[in-house]
Design an enzyme around this catalytic site. Sequence first.
Site, PDB file in Angstrom:
ATOM      1  N   ARG A  38       0.828  -1.208   0.000  1.00  0.00           N
ATOM      2  CA  ARG A  38       0.000   0.000   0.000  1.00  0.00           C
ATOM      3  C   ARG A  38       0.863   1.259   0.000  1.00  0.00           C
ATOM      4  O   ARG A  38       0.460   2.284  -0.572  1.00  0.00           O
ATOM      5  CB  ARG A  38      -0.941  -0.009   1.195  1.00  0.00           C
ATOM      6  CG  ARG A  38      -2.125  -0.950   0.995  1.00  0.00           C
ATOM      7  CD  ARG A  38      -3.025  -0.992   2.190  1.00  0.00           C
ATOM      8  NE  ARG A  38      -4.266  -1.699   1.875  1.00  0.00           N
ATOM      9  CZ  ARG A  38      -5.119  -2.161   2.781  1.00  0.00           C
ATOM     10  NH1 ARG A  38      -4.860  -1.972   4.063  1.00  0.00           N
ATOM     11  NH2 ARG A  38      -6.221  -2.787   2.419  1.00  0.00           N
ATOM     12  N   LYS A 208     -16.350 -15.975   5.091  1.00  0.00           N
ATOM     13  CA  LYS A 208     -17.794 -15.994   5.280  1.00  0.00           C
ATOM     14  C   LYS A 208     -18.573 -15.693   4.006  1.00  0.00           C
ATOM     15  O   LYS A 208     -18.257 -14.756   3.281  1.00  0.00           O
ATOM     16  CB  LYS A 208     -18.189 -14.977   6.359  1.00  0.00           C
ATOM     17  CG  LYS A 208     -17.613 -15.280   7.735  1.00  0.00           C
ATOM     18  CD  LYS A 208     -18.071 -14.237   8.743  1.00  0.00           C
ATOM     19  CE  LYS A 208     -17.534 -14.538  10.143  1.00  0.00           C
ATOM     20  NZ  LYS A 208     -17.972 -13.533  11.124  1.00  0.00           N
ATOM     21  N   GLY A 361      -6.981  -6.792  -0.140  1.00  0.00           N
ATOM     22  CA  GLY A 361      -7.092  -7.525   1.117  1.00  0.00           C
ATOM     23  C   GLY A 361      -6.174  -8.721   1.195  1.00  0.00           C
ATOM     24  O   GLY A 361      -4.999  -8.664   0.825  1.00  0.00           O
ATOM     25  N   GLY A 385     -12.482  -4.481   0.662  1.00  0.00           N
ATOM     26  CA  GLY A 385     -13.845  -4.127   1.027  1.00  0.00           C
ATOM     27  C   GLY A 385     -14.446  -3.088   0.110  1.00  0.00           C
ATOM     28  O   GLY A 385     -15.616  -3.186  -0.291  1.00  0.00           O
TER      29      GLY A 385
END
Length: 404
Positions: A38, A208, A361, A385
């Site tokens: 990043r 998830k 991510g 996200g």
Amino acid sequence: MRTIDDLQVAGHRVLVRSDLNVPLDRSGDSPRITDDGRLVASAPTIRALADRGAKVVVCSHLGRPKGEYDEKYSLAPVAARLAEILGQPVAFTGTEGSNDIAGDAAAAVVAGLGGGEVALLDNLRFHPGETSKDAAVRAAFADDLAALAEFYVGDAFGAVHRAHASVADVPKRLPHAAGGLVLAELDVLRRLAGDARRPYVVVLGGSKVSDKLGVIRALLPKVDALLVGGGMCFTFLAAQGHGVGASLLESEMIDTCKDLLADGGDRIVLPTDVVIADRFAAEAATDVVPAAGIRDGWLGLDIGPSSTELFAARLDGAGTIFWNGPMGVFEMAPFAAGTKGVADAVAAQTGAGAFTVVGGGDSAAAVRTLGIAESSFSHISTGGGASLEFLEGKSLPGIAALEV
């Protein structure tokens, strides 16, 4: 949106909201950045402003401190590494023990900047106003941040889905523009959300189903294949009636997965075999079993070799690939092969002419951890996200603020 080329920044103070939220290893005497991706991605915008004579004031968050100073979340090591990447000094405004991020100490450092020089504020989330749900508290902190500068540049793509003070409120107070990183990310995502070149294959992993449900529903009508791995695959396997042992399972999502499987038909591709372990540890006993043969008490921690071959075959010949989420617990060597195999398969399609996007991510971290060249992909996003929310069709506060 305006770009930095639309701003007359020479000799003026420019607040740049970057995403310098990097992982730190704190096991030694001093924190060590384990993945500076990043920072590298943020550097071009900072450098471009400095080269044009701006007095650049960079700000970012790191981790999730609870609105107060916490030494382990200080951006001090980030300032040192950023200086190395930029090839010039970076003045750090942080004061140990203080969460007065935009107060007198910071203002004094900023006032001393000359054209082309760079300063970095300490962790924005040390101040409760950054993430407060009270609009008045956020506004007060935004006022303090805005007072440090004459222009604002939003370049923290990884945070644009957050309605935080530095992301959504400061642009309302200063002439503003989008940084190069944000513009590049949006260009890529518009290609994925629009008329992507077919065949269009999406690979989703991670823990998830609930975290990816929105993007699954948004992309399923558009894709030719949706390959599902990671912890989320076990809820899909349970929806097919298979036992999943002690694997990660969202029981409340089983009916939803049944509906998705009915809607997606053979476009949804699930693992045919998995790597199971008797406990969650690198030293655990392991085995490779059919996806329908997970033993009671054992947990699945990676897709198996046959699944990796199946996924690679479905990726072969793709025109567009979007990959978000690892296939297993890649941080542990016994459970990294699935992620490595899928990453290699995606990279191979880049070489064959496909447009390939790694969705930030953990996926981006896996690429670097597993030693795969970043140039092997068309684009590696800095915001997992934010990417998912954009593809879901949600409005992103940090983008909306730059559009006005």
